[in-house]
Scaffold this motif. Sequence first.
Motif, PDB file in Angstrom:
ATOM      1  N   LYS A 258       0.834  -1.190   0.000  1.00 24.39           N
ATOM      2  CA  LYS A 258       0.000   0.000   0.000  1.00 24.39           C
ATOM      3  C   LYS A 258       0.876   1.251   0.000  1.00 24.39           C
ATOM      4  O   LYS A 258       1.810   1.361   0.790  1.00 24.39           O
ATOM      5  CB  LYS A 258      -0.908   0.002   1.230  1.00 24.39           C
ATOM      6  N   GLY A 259       0.589   2.177  -0.894  1.00 24.42           N
ATOM      7  CA  GLY A 259       1.385   3.390  -1.016  1.00 24.42           C
ATOM      8  C   GLY A 259       2.376   3.345  -2.150  1.00 24.42           C
ATOM      9  O   GLY A 259       2.954   4.384  -2.503  1.00 24.42           O
ATOM     10  N   LEU A 260       2.600   2.178  -2.731  1.00 24.23           N
ATOM     11  CA  LEU A 260       3.499   2.044  -3.874  1.00 24.23           C
ATOM     12  C   LEU A 260       2.650   1.726  -5.092  1.00 24.23           C
ATOM     13  O   LEU A 260       2.220   0.595  -5.293  1.00 24.23           O
ATOM     14  CB  LEU A 260       4.528   0.939  -3.632  1.00 24.23           C
ATOM     15  N   GLY A 261       2.377   2.744  -5.901  1.00 25.70           N
ATOM     16  CA  GLY A 261       1.491   2.580  -7.038  1.00 25.70           C
ATOM     17  C   GLY A 261       2.078   1.665  -8.101  1.00 25.70           C
ATOM     18  O   GLY A 261       3.284   1.396  -8.149  1.00 25.70           O
ATOM     19  N   GLY A 262       1.198   1.191  -8.969  1.00 23.89           N
ATOM     20  CA  GLY A 262       1.642   0.296 -10.026  1.00 23.89           C
ATOM     21  C   GLY A 262       2.621   0.947 -10.983  1.00 23.89           C
ATOM     22  O   GLY A 262       3.606   0.338 -11.395  1.00 23.89           O
ATOM     23  N   LEU A 263       2.372   2.224 -11.346  1.00 21.44           N
ATOM     24  CA  LEU A 263       3.282   2.911 -12.261  1.00 21.44           C
ATOM     25  C   LEU A 263       4.649   3.132 -11.622  1.00 21.44           C
ATOM     26  O   LEU A 263       5.679   3.049 -12.298  1.00 21.44           O
ATOM     27  CB  LEU A 263       2.673   4.250 -12.697  1.00 21.44           C
ATOM     28  N   THR A 264       4.661   3.424 -10.313  1.00 16.81           N
ATOM     29  CA  THR A 264       5.948   3.592  -9.633  1.00 16.81           C
ATOM     30  C   THR A 264       6.724   2.290  -9.619  1.00 16.81           C
ATOM     31  O   THR A 264       7.935   2.261  -9.881  1.00 16.81           O
ATOM     32  CB  THR A 264       5.720   4.082  -8.190  1.00 16.81           C
ATOM     33  N   LEU A 265       6.046   1.183  -9.317  1.00 17.56           N
ATOM     34  CA  LEU A 265       6.715  -0.111  -9.275  1.00 17.56           C
ATOM     35  C   LEU A 265       7.218  -0.519 -10.652  1.00 17.56           C
ATOM     36  O   LEU A 265       8.334  -1.034 -10.792  1.00 17.56           O
ATOM     37  CB  LEU A 265       5.760  -1.165  -8.715  1.00 17.56           C
ATOM     38  N   VAL A 266       6.410  -0.263 -11.686  1.00 19.53           N
ATOM     39  CA  VAL A 266       6.830  -0.611 -13.043  1.00 19.53           C
ATOM     40  C   VAL A 266       8.050   0.213 -13.453  1.00 19.53           C
ATOM     41  O   VAL A 266       8.994  -0.295 -14.072  1.00 19.53           O
ATOM     42  CB  VAL A 266       5.671  -0.393 -14.032  1.00 19.53           C
ATOM     43  N   THR A 267       8.040   1.496 -13.101  1.00 19.54           N
ATOM     44  CA  THR A 267       9.173   2.353 -13.447  1.00 19.54           C
ATOM     45  C   THR A 267      10.439   1.914 -12.722  1.00 19.54           C
ATOM     46  O   THR A 267      11.531   1.886 -13.306  1.00 19.54           O
ATOM     47  CB  THR A 267       8.853   3.810 -13.112  1.00 19.54           C
ATOM     48  N   LEU A 268      10.326   1.573 -11.449  1.00 18.96           N
ATOM     49  CA  LEU A 268      11.492   1.100 -10.704  1.00 18.96           C
ATOM     50  C   LEU A 268      12.027  -0.206 -11.294  1.00 18.96           C
ATOM     51  O   LEU A 268      13.244  -0.374 -11.458  1.00 18.96           O
ATOM     52  CB  LEU A 268      11.128   0.904  -9.234  1.00 18.96           C
ATOM     53  N   ASP A 269      11.129  -1.123 -11.620  1.00 11.87           N
ATOM     54  CA  ASP A 269      11.568  -2.375 -12.225  1.00 11.87           C
ATOM     55  C   ASP A 269      12.242  -2.129 -13.571  1.00 11.87           C
ATOM     56  O   ASP A 269      13.231  -2.790 -13.911  1.00 11.87           O
ATOM     57  CB  ASP A 269      10.376  -3.316 -12.411  1.00 11.87           C
ATOM     58  N   GLY A 270      11.699  -1.175 -14.336  1.00 14.20           N
ATOM     59  CA  GLY A 270      12.284  -0.894 -15.642  1.00 14.20           C
ATOM     60  C   GLY A 270      13.657  -0.262 -15.538  1.00 14.20           C
ATOM     61  O   GLY A 270      14.561  -0.571 -16.328  1.00 14.20           O
ATOM     62  N   TRP A 328       0.858   5.692   4.633  1.00  9.20           N
ATOM     63  CA  TRP A 328       0.047   4.493   4.433  1.00  9.20           C
ATOM     64  C   TRP A 328       0.664   3.233   5.015  1.00  9.20           C
ATOM     65  O   TRP A 328       0.021   2.180   5.011  1.00  9.20           O
ATOM     66  CB  TRP A 328      -0.189   4.275   2.928  1.00  9.20           C
ATOM     67  N   GLN A 329       1.917   3.299   5.475  1.00  8.01           N
ATOM     68  CA  GLN A 329       2.558   2.129   6.072  1.00  8.01           C
ATOM     69  C   GLN A 329       3.027   2.473   7.486  1.00  8.01           C
ATOM     70  O   GLN A 329       4.222   2.681   7.740  1.00  8.01           O
ATOM     71  CB  GLN A 329       3.756   1.679   5.210  1.00  8.01           C
ATOM     72  N   PRO A 330       2.114   2.556   8.446  1.00  9.36           N
ATOM     73  CA  PRO A 330       2.510   2.967   9.811  1.00  9.36           C
ATOM     74  C   PRO A 330       3.379   1.935  10.521  1.00  9.36           C
ATOM     75  O   PRO A 330       4.044   2.274  11.500  1.00  9.36           O
ATOM     76  CB  PRO A 330       1.167   3.133  10.523  1.00  9.36           C
ATOM     77  N   HIS A 331       3.401   0.689  10.053  1.00 12.65           N
ATOM     78  CA  HIS A 331       4.175  -0.359  10.724  1.00 12.65           C
ATOM     79  C   HIS A 331       5.466  -0.687   9.964  1.00 12.65           C
ATOM     80  O   HIS A 331       6.063  -1.732  10.221  1.00 12.65           O
ATOM     81  CB  HIS A 331       3.327  -1.620  10.872  1.00 12.65           C
ATOM     82  N   TRP A 332       5.859   0.175   9.069  1.00  9.13           N
ATOM     83  CA  TRP A 332       7.109  -0.037   8.338  1.00  9.13           C
ATOM     84  C   TRP A 332       8.268  -0.013   9.330  1.00  9.13           C
ATOM     85  O   TRP A 332       8.485   0.960  10.041  1.00  9.13           O
ATOM     86  CB  TRP A 332       7.267   1.039   7.273  1.00  9.13           C
ATOM     87  N   LYS A 333       9.015  -1.112   9.411  1.00  5.78           N
ATOM     88  CA  LYS A 333      10.039  -1.257  10.441  1.00  5.78           C
ATOM     89  C   LYS A 333      11.169  -0.254  10.277  1.00  5.78           C
ATOM     90  O   LYS A 333      11.735   0.227  11.267  1.00  5.78           O
ATOM     91  CB  LYS A 333      10.584  -2.689  10.406  1.00  5.78           C
ATOM     92  N   ALA A 334      11.533   0.076   9.036  1.00  2.00           N
ATOM     93  CA  ALA A 334      12.617   1.038   8.822  1.00  2.00           C
ATOM     94  C   ALA A 334      12.237   2.416   9.332  1.00  2.00           C
ATOM     95  O   ALA A 334      13.060   3.128   9.931  1.00  2.00           O
ATOM     96  CB  ALA A 334      12.969   1.089   7.339  1.00  2.00           C
ATOM     97  N   ALA A 335      10.980   2.832   9.126  1.00  2.00           N
ATOM     98  CA  ALA A 335      10.533   4.144   9.609  1.00  2.00           C
ATOM     99  C   ALA A 335      10.389   4.152  11.125  1.00  2.00           C
ATOM    100  O   ALA A 335      10.603   5.195  11.764  1.00  2.00           O
ATOM    101  CB  ALA A 335       9.210   4.521   8.942  1.00  2.00           C
ATOM    102  N   ALA A 336      10.032   3.015  11.708  1.00  2.00           N
ATOM    103  CA  ALA A 336       9.886   2.962  13.168  1.00  2.00           C
ATOM    104  C   ALA A 336      11.221   3.204  13.863  1.00  2.00           C
ATOM    105  O   ALA A 336      11.271   3.791  14.952  1.00  2.00           O
ATOM    106  CB  ALA A 336       9.304   1.614  13.584  1.00  2.00           C
ATOM    107  N   LYS A 337      12.336   2.770  13.248  1.00  2.00           N
ATOM    108  CA  LYS A 337      13.640   2.991  13.849  1.00  2.00           C
ATOM    109  C   LYS A 337      14.036   4.469  13.833  1.00  2.00           C
ATOM    110  O   LYS A 337      14.857   4.893  14.644  1.00  2.00           O
ATOM    111  CB  LYS A 337      14.694   2.170  13.109  1.00  2.00           C
ATOM    112  N   MET A 338      13.479   5.240  12.902  1.00  2.00           N
ATOM    113  CA  MET A 338      13.818   6.657  12.772  1.00  2.00           C
ATOM    114  C   MET A 338      12.669   7.566  13.202  1.00  2.00           C
ATOM    115  O   MET A 338      12.554   8.694  12.742  1.00  2.00           O
ATOM    116  CB  MET A 338      14.222   6.967  11.321  1.00  2.00           C
ATOM    117  N   LYS A 339      11.810   7.042  14.060  1.00  2.00           N
ATOM    118  CA  LYS A 339      10.638   7.807  14.484  1.00  2.00           C
ATOM    119  C   LYS A 339      11.031   9.097  15.195  1.00  2.00           C
ATOM    120  O   LYS A 339      10.401  10.142  15.025  1.00  2.00           O
ATOM    121  CB  LYS A 339       9.768   6.936  15.385  1.00  2.00           C
ATOM    122  N   THR A 340      12.096   9.051  15.995  1.00  2.00           N
ATOM    123  CA  THR A 340      12.530  10.237  16.723  1.00  2.00           C
ATOM    124  C   THR A 340      13.020  11.319  15.769  1.00  2.00           C
ATOM    125  O   THR A 340      12.685  12.503  15.917  1.00  2.00           O
ATOM    126  CB  THR A 340      13.644   9.868  17.720  1.00  2.00           C
TER     127      THR A 340
END
Length: 382
Positions: A258-270, A328-340
């Motif tokens: 959630k939060g990573l649109g299809g066009l963004t994912l396709v562009t990154l893969d490309g 849209w990703q409140p439980h993203w572990k990487a963001a939780a480490k940098m919450k402060t």
Amino acid sequence: MKTYILKPIMTPPTLSLTPDYDKPAIVKFIPPRQPLPTAVIDPGKPMLKLGLDVHLEFIMAVAQKDHANPHAPRKFTRDQLVAQVRKWVAEGFQIFCVQESCGFGFVLHRELLAAGAQSFLITPIALNGQRKTDKLDARALCLRLSRWLEGNRQELSPIRIPSEQEQRKREGTRRRKFLAGAIRSLANRGHAQVSEYCHAQLPHRWWGPRNWTKLATLDPWVLGVLAKLRELIVEIEAQLAALETELLARVQDQVTPKGLGGLTLVTLDGEVCDWHRFNNRKQVGSYTGCRPGEHSSGNKRRVGGIDRLGNGRVRALLVEAVWRFLQWQPHWKAAAKMKTKLGAGTAMKKKTVIALARQLAIDLWRWRTGRCTMADLGWVPA
């Protein structure tokens, strides 16, 4: 007389080598490594090393036979160079070519491979300091190639060459960005025309059916200019809509976070072409260009802004995706480490977002290569 109480010794748990059939075995999937291009040297054949300074009109080449002094620079066209390489291969030489990666694509590289040479593309580098000519650059590339073939791997940094299928797949996402830019350019031209000749302001998306009917009161000449611009915009929008439908079809059957649109994912893969090209997280971070710059000497260490040496298109998409992930990703572990740090002010928050963009690239690499699942990263599927 002292009394001693003997207590049982607690032995640490040991890892049993016998399989436990009651519990499913957890097998960590590690994809095979993809090595960078390397040279294959036949000690029974004479070597001919070519440093190529490539231009659209001509190619400046410097050749070196085995360990002799480099020859004088020679100017070739692309067809002449390929024909000369075929001639050298027929004479029994093993040919090694090197050129800097540029905007001319990989046409010459593939033609040299077809002619029998071993061709390598490297990242652009400063070769001769303040003095720069085509002849000096070709000579410097030839000497670097010679030292690289002798075993000094610090002289050249060969890049991974995408296949024709990967290159054309990437072109679809880049063409989408070009078409969107063309629409903005034409729309801004219409705004400028009305501001200059009518001292008025056009509404947003003035070429749409609803807004176009409201422009009948403008000067007839200005309205005629806008009509021609509108025809171009409508035609480009139709191409853009068809292209986006084609791109979204690549990931329509995949579960995305959630939060990573299809066009963004396709562009990154490309842009990445193949996520398996990276063997570790450091390579992923280097590709994004989100690593901090550093200027240190002795006991002094100075860390500056990001080096921006990677793929700029990927870096921009990652930064945009991080802002969406924070929402849209409140439980993203990487963001939780940098919450402060995320709550420590605007300036610190922007710096933290750049750091999270690098981490997001690493998380995407782990997810796309099967090293972990979305649940392991704390992601919620869309």
